[in-house]
Every structure is written in C-alpha cells, then in structure tokens.
Design an enzyme around this catalytic site. Structure first.
Site, PDB file in Angstrom:
ATOM      1  N   LYS A  21      -0.382  15.618 -49.235  1.00 20.86           N
ATOM      2  CA  LYS A  21      -1.662  14.974 -48.875  1.00 20.86           C
ATOM      3  C   LYS A  21      -1.602  13.473 -49.165  1.00 20.86           C
ATOM      4  O   LYS A  21      -1.843  12.653 -48.285  1.00 20.86           O
ATOM      5  CB  LYS A  21      -2.811  15.604 -49.675  1.00 20.86           C
ATOM      6  CG  LYS A  21      -4.112  14.795 -49.594  1.00 20.86           C
ATOM      7  CD  LYS A  21      -5.262  15.455 -50.333  1.00 20.86           C
ATOM      8  CE  LYS A  21      -5.361  15.125 -51.801  1.00 20.86           C
ATOM      9  NZ  LYS A  21      -6.046  13.864 -52.138  1.00 20.86           N
ATOM     10  N   ASN A  22      -1.301  13.120 -50.403  1.00 15.80           N
ATOM     11  CA  ASN A  22      -1.438  11.716 -50.789  1.00 15.80           C
ATOM     12  C   ASN A  22      -0.377  10.820 -50.152  1.00 15.80           C
ATOM     13  O   ASN A  22      -0.637   9.649 -49.880  1.00 15.80           O
ATOM     14  CB  ASN A  22      -1.461  11.581 -52.317  1.00 15.80           C
ATOM     15  CG  ASN A  22      -2.785  12.101 -52.887  1.00 15.80           C
ATOM     16  OD1 ASN A  22      -3.759  12.264 -52.149  1.00 15.80           O
ATOM     17  ND2 ASN A  22      -2.824  12.384 -54.185  1.00 15.80           N
ATOM     18  N   CYS A 115     -13.017  11.957 -54.537  1.00 16.65           N
ATOM     19  CA  CYS A 115     -13.418  12.667 -55.754  1.00 16.65           C
ATOM     20  C   CYS A 115     -13.922  11.671 -56.782  1.00 16.65           C
ATOM     21  O   CYS A 115     -13.156  10.866 -57.316  1.00 16.65           O
ATOM     22  CB  CYS A 115     -12.230  13.444 -56.325  1.00 16.65           C
ATOM     23  SG  CYS A 115     -11.792  14.852 -55.321  1.00 16.65           S
ATOM     24  N   ARG A 120     -14.050   4.990 -60.679  1.00 11.41           N
ATOM     25  CA  ARG A 120     -12.652   4.702 -60.346  1.00 11.41           C
ATOM     26  C   ARG A 120     -12.559   3.281 -59.791  1.00 11.41           C
ATOM     27  O   ARG A 120     -12.682   3.062 -58.589  1.00 11.41           O
ATOM     28  CB  ARG A 120     -12.123   5.735 -59.344  1.00 11.41           C
ATOM     29  CG  ARG A 120     -12.101   7.142 -59.930  1.00 11.41           C
ATOM     30  CD  ARG A 120     -11.768   8.191 -58.886  1.00 11.41           C
ATOM     31  NE  ARG A 120     -10.377   8.166 -58.473  1.00 11.41           N
ATOM     32  CZ  ARG A 120      -9.887   8.937 -57.501  1.00 11.41           C
ATOM     33  NH1 ARG A 120     -10.675   9.766 -56.854  1.00 11.41           N
ATOM     34  NH2 ARG A 120      -8.606   8.880 -57.176  1.00 11.41           N
ATOM     35  N   ASP A 123     -10.153  -2.817 -59.291  1.00 14.08           N
ATOM     36  CA  ASP A 123      -9.915  -4.214 -59.674  1.00 14.08           C
ATOM     37  C   ASP A 123      -8.440  -4.610 -59.573  1.00 14.08           C
ATOM     38  O   ASP A 123      -8.123  -5.770 -59.255  1.00 14.08           O
ATOM     39  CB  ASP A 123     -10.430  -4.452 -61.107  1.00 14.08           C
ATOM     40  CG  ASP A 123      -9.802  -3.493 -62.103  1.00 14.08           C
ATOM     41  OD1 ASP A 123      -9.869  -2.261 -61.861  1.00 14.08           O
ATOM     42  OD2 ASP A 123      -9.218  -3.944 -63.092  1.00 14.08           O
ATOM     43  N   ASP A 304      -3.668  15.350 -61.765  1.00 14.48           N
ATOM     44  CA  ASP A 304      -4.158  16.243 -60.701  1.00 14.48           C
ATOM     45  C   ASP A 304      -3.920  17.721 -61.001  1.00 14.48           C
ATOM     46  O   ASP A 304      -4.450  18.575 -60.286  1.00 14.48           O
ATOM     47  CB  ASP A 304      -3.491  15.883 -59.361  1.00 14.48           C
ATOM     48  CG  ASP A 304      -3.987  14.559 -58.817  1.00 14.48           C
ATOM     49  OD1 ASP A 304      -5.051  14.096 -59.259  1.00 14.48           O
ATOM     50  OD2 ASP A 304      -3.306  13.983 -57.946  1.00 14.48           O
ATOM     51  N   ILE A 326      -5.170   9.518 -67.941  1.00  8.38           N
ATOM     52  CA  ILE A 326      -5.406   8.776 -66.688  1.00  8.38           C
ATOM     53  C   ILE A 326      -6.903   8.748 -66.388  1.00  8.38           C
ATOM     54  O   ILE A 326      -7.475   7.691 -66.115  1.00  8.38           O
ATOM     55  CB  ILE A 326      -4.633   9.414 -65.511  1.00  8.38           C
ATOM     56  CG1 ILE A 326      -3.135   9.450 -65.806  1.00  8.38           C
ATOM     57  CG2 ILE A 326      -4.906   8.655 -64.211  1.00  8.38           C
ATOM     58  CD1 ILE A 326      -2.453   8.115 -65.866  1.00  8.38           C
ATOM     59  N   ARG A 396     -10.414  19.857 -48.766  1.00  9.76           N
ATOM     60  CA  ARG A 396     -10.009  18.468 -48.555  1.00  9.76           C
ATOM     61  C   ARG A 396      -8.523  18.311 -48.815  1.00  9.76           C
ATOM     62  O   ARG A 396      -7.899  17.364 -48.317  1.00  9.76           O
ATOM     63  CB  ARG A 396     -10.773  17.531 -49.510  1.00  9.76           C
ATOM     64  CG  ARG A 396     -12.231  17.353 -49.127  1.00  9.76           C
ATOM     65  CD  ARG A 396     -12.877  16.287 -49.967  1.00  9.76           C
ATOM     66  NE  ARG A 396     -11.977  15.162 -50.103  1.00  9.76           N
ATOM     67  CZ  ARG A 396     -11.945  14.331 -51.133  1.00  9.76           C
ATOM     68  NH1 ARG A 396     -12.802  14.479 -52.110  1.00  9.76           N
ATOM     69  NH2 ARG A 396     -11.100  13.337 -51.181  1.00  9.76           N
TER      70      ARG A 396
HETATM   71  N1  EPU Z   1      -7.324   1.992 -62.230  1.00  9.34           N
HETATM   72  C1  EPU Z   1      -8.025   0.861 -62.583  1.00  9.34           C
HETATM   73  N2  EPU Z   1      -8.164  -0.124 -61.653  1.00  9.34           N
HETATM   74  C2  EPU Z   1      -7.634  -0.026 -60.400  1.00  9.34           C
HETATM   75  C3  EPU Z   1      -6.930   1.137 -60.039  1.00  9.34           C
HETATM   76  C4  EPU Z   1      -6.782   2.133 -60.982  1.00  9.34           C
HETATM   77  O1  EPU Z   1      -8.519   0.743 -63.704  1.00  9.34           O
HETATM   78  O2  EPU Z   1      -7.783  -0.955 -59.607  1.00  9.34           O
HETATM   79  C5  EPU Z   1      -7.153   3.064 -63.216  1.00  9.34           C
HETATM   80  C6  EPU Z   1      -7.899   4.325 -62.780  1.00  9.34           C
HETATM   81  O3  EPU Z   1      -9.249   4.284 -63.176  1.00  9.34           O
HETATM   82  C7  EPU Z   1      -7.105   5.392 -63.476  1.00  9.34           C
HETATM   83  C8  EPU Z   1      -5.670   4.879 -63.409  1.00  9.34           C
HETATM   84  O4  EPU Z   1      -5.789   3.462 -63.213  1.00  9.34           O
HETATM   85  O5  EPU Z   1      -7.498   5.475 -64.826  1.00  9.34           O
HETATM   86  C9  EPU Z   1      -4.818   5.453 -62.322  1.00  9.34           C
HETATM   87  O6  EPU Z   1      -5.446   5.347 -61.071  1.00  9.34           O
HETATM   88  P1  EPU Z   1      -4.638   5.222 -59.710  1.00  9.34           P
HETATM   89  O7  EPU Z   1      -5.005   3.937 -59.051  1.00  9.34           O
HETATM   90  O8  EPU Z   1      -3.200   5.500 -59.950  1.00  9.34           O
HETATM   91  O9  EPU Z   1      -5.279   6.401 -58.856  1.00  9.34           O
HETATM   92  P2  EPU Z   1      -5.633   6.373 -57.344  1.00  9.34           P
HETATM   93  O10 EPU Z   1      -4.618   5.609 -56.579  1.00  9.34           O
HETATM   94  O11 EPU Z   1      -7.058   6.032 -57.100  1.00  9.34           O
HETATM   95  C10 EPU Z   1      -4.190   8.441 -56.736  1.00  9.34           C
HETATM   96  C11 EPU Z   1      -4.420   9.765 -56.082  1.00  9.34           C
HETATM   97  C12 EPU Z   1      -5.214  10.656 -57.024  1.00  9.34           C
HETATM   98  C13 EPU Z   1      -4.486  10.805 -58.344  1.00  9.34           C
HETATM   99  C14 EPU Z   1      -4.185   9.424 -58.941  1.00  9.34           C
HETATM  100  C15 EPU Z   1      -3.350   9.477 -60.200  1.00  9.34           C
HETATM  101  C16 EPU Z   1      -4.552   9.229 -53.721  1.00  9.34           C
HETATM  102  C17 EPU Z   1      -5.384   9.076 -52.512  1.00  9.34           C
HETATM  103  N3  EPU Z   1      -5.171   9.564 -54.851  1.00  9.34           N
HETATM  104  O12 EPU Z   1      -5.482   7.893 -56.967  1.00  9.34           O
HETATM  105  O13 EPU Z   1      -5.276  11.921 -56.380  1.00  9.34           O
HETATM  106  O14 EPU Z   1      -5.277  11.535 -59.256  1.00  9.34           O
HETATM  107  O15 EPU Z   1      -3.475   8.622 -57.960  1.00  9.34           O
HETATM  108  O16 EPU Z   1      -2.131  10.044 -59.936  1.00  9.34           O
HETATM  109  O17 EPU Z   1      -3.345   9.086 -53.668  1.00  9.34           O
HETATM  110  C18 EPU Z   1      -6.228  13.981 -55.783  1.00  9.34           C
HETATM  111  O18 EPU Z   1      -5.286  14.120 -54.984  1.00  9.34           O
HETATM  112  O19 EPU Z   1      -7.042  14.905 -56.060  1.00  9.34           O
HETATM  113  C19 EPU Z   1      -6.393  12.704 -56.452  1.00  9.34           C
HETATM  114  C20 EPU Z   1      -7.511  12.390 -57.097  1.00  9.34           C
END
Ligand code: EPU
Length: 421
Positions: A21-22, A115, A120, A123, A304, A326, A396
């Site tokens: 998916k991701n 989700c 989330r 920044d 996840d 995380i 989803r």
């Molecule tokens: N974070 C920040 N600022 C940012 C970005 C992230 O503080 O600008 C923090 C987040 O709050 C969190 C950590 O950094 O504490 C990691 O977040 P990350 O950016 O890696 O997560 P994401 O890219 O929003 C993706 C997956 C998620 C998965 C996370 C962690 C996608 C679309 N989503 O999210 O997948 O949990 O990486 O591996 O790729 C899911 O598939 O159910 C899902 C939620």
C-alpha cells in the site's frame, strides 16, 4: 460497514500477499513526474488507491486500473488547486506537495487526512521545502507553497527520519538542475521501492536504504513498467493472525527479511514457524512467552503492527509490554480490547497486556486502519459472535481480507447496512 465475526476453527491454508500500500501510494503520485505512460504491476485493490486515482483523474491523467495493473497516462497532467475534499481523505495526498513543486513550482493544497490516531505534523516536509527556497503560507487546514525564484537543490538534514518527508523531498528534488543531498532520511523498504521506481523512470539517485540519499542533477524522466514490492505490513498482519489462531498458515509472495523484527519477537515468544526467503509457514503453538515490544524506524518493530500484535500478546503466559516511540498516542485499541474482557491497561505511555484466555464477543469499533486489523483479530479470538463497526477503515489497506479469512475457515460477514445488527 460492520463485520459480523465468529470463529470456531483453527485457521488453515495459504494467503498470498498483495503489493505494498504505502509504496504504491508514493509511486502512483511519483508517476506523474514522467509526463508519460507508466505501467505499474501488483498495485493493491484498496480504497486508498482508488481515492488517489480519483485525484489523478482530476489532474487530467488517464488512468486504467484492472487486475492489479495500473496504467497512468500523465502526458496531459495540468496544474489545479488541490484544496479539494479528496485530499483530506488520505495521508499520502501530501505527496502532491513534492510532485507539484517539481512540476509547477507551486501548490495550494488541503492538509492530508488518513488515520488520525494522533496529531501528525508535516513540519519536516515544509521545513525541507523552505530550505529549497519555497515560500509557505500555512493555516490550520491548508498549505500554499510557491517560489519567488526557482526551487533550489540543497543539502538537507531531516530532524527525524520521517517516511513521508523523505519521499516528499525526493519528489521535489528529482527534476532539479543541481544535486540534492538528504541526510538522516528514513530507510523503510517502501522508500527503497519508490527510489527503484524513479530509477526505472531514468532518475540518477544513490543511497536508497541508507541514511543519506543523493539525487543527482538533470534527471530526465520517462515512462516505464514497474512491479510494486509485496506489502510487509499486510504480511506481518497475517503472520500475527496465524500465530494467534492457526493450525497451519502459509503466507506467500513476501520478502521475509522485511519482517525480521516481527520474526525476532515470534522467536522470543516461542512460535513454531518455517521461514523461507519468500514464504513463511506458521504452526499452532501453545505456551507463548510474554515479550516487550518497542516500535521504531525501520529496521525496528513497525508502529503499524503494534496494534495488530496486541491481541496475540493476550495469549502469552505473563505480562507483555508495548511502547510505541513513533506514535505514542496510537492506543485507542486498548479501550476496545477491554470491551472483550481483555486484561490490558495503559501506564504512562506503556501498554501493559496480561494473559486473558477468556475473551467474550461484543460490539467493538475500528478507530483506524491498523487498529481495526488488530480488533478483527481480537474478535476472532473471542467466544461468540462479535460485531466490528467502522470496518471500512480496514479496507483502506487490506485487500480482500474478508474473502481471505473466509478461505481459512472463519465465519465473517460484511454488513453494509448498519441497521442489520
Ligand atoms: N513527524 C513529525 N513531523 C513531520 C513528519 C513526521 O513530527 O513532518 C513525526 C510523526 O509525528 C511521527 C514520526 O515523525 O511521530 C514518523 O512519521 P512519518 O512521517 O515517518 O510517518 P508518515 O510518513 O506520515 C508513514 C506511513 C504510516 C506509518 C508511518 C511510520 C504512509 C502513507 N504512511 O506515515 O502508515 O505508520 O510512515 O512508519 O506511508 C498505515 O499504513 O496505516 C500508516 C499509518
């Protein structure tokens, strides 16, 4: 949607894992950078993908999706305002920020949805764009990004290895006339797959899977055919279902080394399994040992899977603990588990899970995709008929989960009309 669930049998059979998916979500958005025809194989048939394809159509891309093969014709992609409802439906819509900056040097977009188990922030994405010379106006619900001058290639250190920010900054950088260096990036397999795809489109990038990625200058992208990697989270989910409920369950079409952190936990718990490179078989195991799980960036245990594994830990002889470093507030499943008579609690940011061998069916709720997958397992472990509400959240990210579980002997029914229970 509601799932009506009852399980009186041990799971027996084989599950074939779909494409990631991701990885797909990032790659589908990345495809528009080629302004050409891209063919993607092994794209999962899930609602997140369909929502993303609607956005591509809105941008004048021709999209043809059949039998896991997705053809995207992005030759006529146009700039449009992205302050639209579809953007709010999924998290991965934030990849249009990077893609639009690369193509049009501007984007007006709603903040992403998906989700929302906790705040989330984005920044790290926005700071990166700013370092590249972009001007950002941010409100509670929208972001407007523009460039007075052109976007510039830079050396950027991420303050945390965010998956989304790493991909977004690669998207924004890949067409620039100078070389970009990104440090402290995420190393998740989905990022490696995304970069392999960009390389297939002609990009010159080094360092995928390491903490430093170099995006070389003057990439000229073109269409290609690419096969998406298997979904390691879907794989992990079914492995956990197997560890909790199987007589013998084989999971195929996987890359076993990508779920190493889960397999280490299984070994600690004493679960019987046979591991091959692209296939794992789980056997019924009794007398499971309790474990402590700490989530972290890859290759640590994935956030996840923590909600999914939580019900399995109810079978262990003693107290287990989960700490999600995380997303420390990804804990709403704990209250739902209590409704099934589970002995679980939260102390500070620790989830404490004690042996509970008498789970009783009830009506419980999915609060998010992975939490939903965990609650479905908990329902399957409970005595009696359970009703799992908001089950559309599970769809989803998990293709054909109802069909798959039915094929393993589970009684599970999808109820579209909520009034039927
Ligand atoms: N974070 C920040 N600022 C940012 C970005 C992230 O503080 O600008 C923090 C987040 O709050 C969190 C950590 O950094 O504490 C990691 O977040 P990350 O950016 O890696 O997560 P994401 O890219 O929003 C993706 C997956 C998620 C998965 C996370 C962690 C996608 C679309 N989503 O999210 O997948 O949990 O990486 O591996 O790729 C899911 O598939 O159910 C899902 C939620």
């Amino acid at each position: 949607m509601i799932y009506k669930v009852e399980n009186n049998t041990k799971l027996n059979g084989t599950i074939k894992i779909n494409g990631s998916k991701n990885a797909s979500l990032a790659i589908v958005v990345g495809a528009i950078l080629a302004k050409d025809i891209v063919i993607l194989n092994n794209v999962p048939n899930i609602t997140d993908i369909h929502d993303l394809l609607d956005i591509l159509r809105y941008l004048n891309c021709k999209v043809d999706y059949n039998d896991h093969i997705l053809k995207i014709d992005g030759r006529n992609v146009v700039y449009k305002d992205l302050r639209i409802d579809k953007i709010k439906k999924l998290r991965a819509s934030y990849y249009f920020m990077g893609a639009f900056l690369a193509l049009f040097e501007k984007v007006n977009i709603c903040k992403p949805g998906g989700c929302n188990f906790q705040n989330r922030p984005i920044d790290i994405h926005l700071n990166g764009f700013e370092k590249m010379g972009a001007k950002i106006i941010e409100t509670d619900n929208e972001v407007c990004i523009s460039c007075d001058n052109h976007l510039k290639a830079r050396q950027i250190n991420l303050s945390f290895p965010s998956v989304g920010a790493t991909i977004n900054l690669i998207l924004a950088s890949v067409l620039l006339e100078d070389t970009t260096v990104l440090r402290n990036v995420a190393t998740e397999p989905e990022i490696v797959d995304f970069i392999m795809f960009l390389k297939k489109m002609g990009a010159n990038i080094d360092g995928e899977g390491t903490k430093t990625i170099i995006i070389h200058k003057n990439n000229r992208l073109h269409g290609c055919t690419y096969t998406i990697m298997p979904d390691r989270i879907e794989c992990g989910t079914y492995l956990i279902y197997g560890a909790a409920l199987a007589k013998k369950l084989t999971i195929t079409n996987i890359i076993s080394r990508q779920v190493r952190s889960l397999l280490s936990i299984f070994i600690e718990m004493g679960i019987h399994m046979e591991i091959r490179e692209n296939e794992i078989t789980i056997y019924e195991t009794n007398n499971l040992k309790p474990v402590k799980i700490v989530t972290g960036p890859y290759p640590s245990f994935p956030t996840d899977l923590q909600q999914v594994i939580c019900p399995l830990l109810l079978k262990a002889d003693g107290q287990s603990m989960i700490i999600d470093t995380i997303y420390s507030k990804r804990i709403s499943h704990i209250e739902e588990l209590k409704k099934l008579n589970a002995n679980v609690k939260i102390v500070d940011n620790f989830m404490l899970i004690d042996k509970s061998d008498k789970l009783i069916a009830n009506t419980i709720k999915c609060n998010d995709l992975r939490g939903g997958a965990g609650m479905l397992l908990a329902c399957l472990m409970s005595k009696g008929v359970s009703y799992l509400t908001s089950a559309e959240l599970i769809e989803r990210g998990y293709q054909d989960i109802v069909l798959n579980l039915s094929s393993l002997g589970v009684h599970i029914e999808r109820i579209i009309d909520n009034e039927k229970i």
